[in-house]
Design a protein around this motif. Sequence first.
Motif: not given
Length: 420
Positions: A317-335, A339-349
């Motif tokens: 979760w910590a490593s993915a805090h700049h990822e976004r669901r539409d591939y626009s994040g980084y560093p891995l451009q995840l889709s 994602f799961d609820e905790p990751l969305d929560i951490l990013i919003f936080a």
Amino acid sequence: MNFQNVSVKKALISVIKSIDLYNYLLKNHHRRTAIIAYQLGNRIKDKSVNLNLSHLVLAASLHDVGALNIKERDQLLHVDVEDPSHHEKLGAYMLEGFEPFNEVSRIIYHHHINYKDVLTHKVAEEEVPYECYILHLADRIEILSEGKSEDLNSELIIDKIIERFGSVFHPNLKDVFLEVIREKSFWENLKSQSYHELLYASMQGGFYEMDLVEAENLALIFAKLVDMKSPWTNSHSQCVSAIAYQLGRFAGLDKETCFKLRLAGYLHDIGKIATPTELLDKTSELTSEEYRRIKEHAMFTSLILKDIEGLEEVAAWASAHHERRDYSGYPLQLSEENFDEPLDILIFADVLSALLESRPYRPRMSDAKIHEVLHSLVPEKLSAEIYMVLKEHFDELKDLHERVSLSVEKKYEKENIKER
């Protein structure tokens, strides 16, 4: 919930390596100083000396974490350092709160101790662990070696050091110094990465069963290591941690998951160890190259946390805090499927905390602007469901952020660590 499978040693080694490998200000200084300190300490045969080599190696490996900017780091390149107290105090403060590091923190607090200050009672002798004297000597030897590993440096170093025994350096270390400095193996060990690995392998401890308080205190140390790099972010990770935990509770997640979110909040920006302070504090617009370097911190967070056994989910979760669901994040451009609820929560936080804070290039945003930015993230980039929870509890989360920020500021003032 317990953390009996978390390797504290591996967690610390990950941070130590990141400081030396990724931080251009420090380069290999910590690694080399630790090797020198160990070689000096290992030769001390006086049974009356209370010496812990594990504490010495740990302190040497972390001693300059409080030196945050180029100006302060440049001052440390002189044999005699003027007013080192700021980075000593700050480094010790960063490591406080986790019981296994108590002695390490004490050593770092006086790692530039001048022997004459103890003689004249400017500093009480009982406040200075013997490891401080060894670390001070090792640190100055490393600086004088100028990053080289050749025994040709030994005579130059001897000339500079020998005259300072009894005033700057502890006189009882003189014979050990002269014995070690002329040995070929001393310089060979400085070159050897494997020798440093051997030091860590021989350190006391390993797997350490932590309770929840200890796990949080360890994560808090990581947070302070990065947050204190800049006055603009000195409470950011602690705010993200608090908001992620509370937002998770509001969203109905179980206590264990919420606690892991608290840890992830503390750890999410650890990769900023690799980010030059000058970029974090820059008031003008970043160049494309500077922005690329800023973005690298998410990758470094992943590299630092990936080998810490027992915290795999937290690290993900910590490593993915700049990822976004539409591939626009980084560093891995995840889709979206990653994602799961905790990751969305951490990013919003993380986003909410940043928007509630001033930055060198902008003031704190208004509540209306914050809502506008958050709304723009859903549903393409982040979960609309979590956004609705945040929106419902916005005032409570904003108040929480303010309380945490104020608490950190008061602790900073209590420690009398003034910004430079």
